[in-house]
Design an enzyme around this catalytic site. Structure first.
Site, PDB file in Angstrom:
ATOM      1  N   GLY A  98      -2.200 -10.584  -4.575  1.00  0.00           N
ATOM      2  CA  GLY A  98      -3.203  -9.787  -5.267  1.00  0.00           C
ATOM      3  C   GLY A  98      -4.286 -10.730  -5.734  1.00  0.00           C
ATOM      4  N   ASP A 122     -10.222 -16.053  -2.742  1.00  0.00           N
ATOM      5  CA  ASP A 122      -9.570 -16.259  -4.036  1.00  0.00           C
ATOM      6  C   ASP A 122      -9.590 -17.732  -4.431  1.00  0.00           C
ATOM      7  OD1 ASP A 122      -8.958 -13.538  -4.272  1.00  0.00           O
ATOM      8  OD2 ASP A 122      -7.108 -13.773  -3.123  1.00  0.00           O
ATOM      9  N   LYS A 172      11.873  -5.231  19.989  1.00  0.00           N
ATOM     10  CA  LYS A 172      12.488  -5.760  18.783  1.00  0.00           C
ATOM     11  C   LYS A 172      12.009  -7.202  18.619  1.00  0.00           C
ATOM     12  CE  LYS A 172      16.672  -4.602  17.800  1.00  0.00           C
ATOM     13  NZ  LYS A 172      18.166  -4.482  17.811  1.00  0.00           N
ATOM     14  N   GLY A 226      -6.364 -11.389  -8.354  1.00  0.00           N
ATOM     15  CA  GLY A 226      -6.317 -12.149  -9.598  1.00  0.00           C
ATOM     16  C   GLY A 226      -5.159 -13.123  -9.641  1.00  0.00           C
ATOM     17  N   ARG A 256       3.765  -2.925  -5.211  1.00  0.00           N
ATOM     18  CA  ARG A 256       3.760  -2.855  -3.748  1.00  0.00           C
ATOM     19  C   ARG A 256       4.213  -4.158  -3.094  1.00  0.00           C
ATOM     20  NH1 ARG A 256      -2.259  -4.103  -1.745  1.00  0.00           N
ATOM     21  NH2 ARG A 256      -2.832  -5.579  -3.380  1.00  0.00           N
TER      22      ARG A 256
END
Length: 315
Positions: free
Chosen positions: A39, A259, A27, A41, A90
């Site tokens: 994401g 990105d 745990k 973009g 998602r």
């Protein structure tokens, strides 16, 4: 300033946590999660905003998680052009082992799209493309979106007065070689993607430049960028070959480096800089991004600092 539209078909809510040690069958007690809209973009739009620029994020959103993405974008002051996704947006999870610094990234697939969804989104993006502006498609494609989507979008954007920048990988990148599509204005890939596409190793900057120029000569793109990590970023057109390099102080997380590159590169061109100067800004932004933790992107202060020590040379 040129108008910029980023396109994200498979956005995510990025959760980032730290654990004292990542081990199986235990745990794991974790830190409180940092939450960001993610994401390709969306990360480009976030980094453009961090650099003092502005863009509109065209993003497919669905369900409560999609509402969360919309809320997070609004908090960051990013303009939004939403498109109804065919299912729940998602989530993704990044876990950093505090003891070793190693990162574990768990990426979910996103909702499945139908052919009708794809036709609708192509039409909407075409209508949303800013006149004399730039459209950036970056990030993974959700299930059901065909491999030829970037090629079809390139043809659709070619009917407008906008320029099309593409950062893609995998089968979609391979399909771009086979499709009879209009050339994209700028195509970016990393070194591993370039070697897979080339079918051979590209051990040197000159090898990357040779391959990038081959793609230009085949009519795939007007300019091709190959990111070589710590060895710099190579750009080739029909007549020019450049490499830009910026050295980060310390590598903390490589998430978002690509990105951040695309954001600074696109913003620089939108501000009227030349391709080589935009390449230098992109390299500095990528280097700045790797000095930030988890899903954090580049900061304007770090980009400008690294820009002063960056190099730009012909190959």
């Amino acid at each position: 300033m040129t108008a910029i539209l980023t396109v994200t078909l498979n956005p995510t809510v990025d959760l980032s946590i730290f654990a004292d040690q990542v081990a199986p069958e235990r745990k794991l007690r974790c830190s409180r999660p940092d939450t960001d809209p993610g994401g390709g973009g969306l990360n480009v739009s976030r980094a453009i905003s961090a650099l003092g620029g502005h863009s509109t994020a065209f993003v497919a959103l669905g369900g409560p998680t999609g509402d969360k993405v919309m809320h997070l974008l609004a908090e960051q002051g990013i303009g939004l052009s939403p498109f109804p996704a065919p299912g729940e947006t998602r989530q993704s999870l990044t876990v950093t082992d505090a003891k070793t610094g190693e990162q574990y990234r768990f990426v979910m697939p996103g909702p499945t799209w139908s052919g009708r969804d794809v036709t609708k989104v192509l039409d909407r993006i075409g209508k949303s493309a800013p006149e004399n502006g730039i459209v950036v498609l970056s990030g993974s494609q959700p299930p059901g979106v065909p491999e030829d989507f970037p090629a079809r979008l390139a043809t659709r954007i070619a009917r407008t007065r906008a320029r099309f920048f593409l950062d893609t990988s995998g089968k979609a990148l391979h399909h771009l070689l086979e499709a009879q599509a209009k050339p994209v204005d700028v195509l970016r890939m990393d070194d591993l993607e370039a070697e897979e596409l080339a079918g051979r190793r590209l051990p040197t900057r000159a090898d990357s430049a040779d391959f990038a120029q081959e793609l230009v000569q085949k009519g795939i793109a007007h300019a091709v960028v190959v990111a070589r990590g710590a060895d710099g970023n190579v750009l080739a057109t029909l007549t020019e070959r450049w490499v830009a390099q910026a050295v980060p102080d310390k590598v903390i997380s490589k998430v978002g480096a690509g990105d951040s590159f695309v954001a600074a590169f696109t913003l620089s061109l939108g501000r009227g800089l030349s391709l080589p100067e935009a390449l230098r800004w992109g390299a500095s932004a990528a280097a700045a991004a790797v000095t930030t933790p988890a899903t954090d992107l580049c900061t304007e202060r770090d980009v400008k600092r690294l820009l002063r020590g960056s190099t730009l040379e012909r190959i």
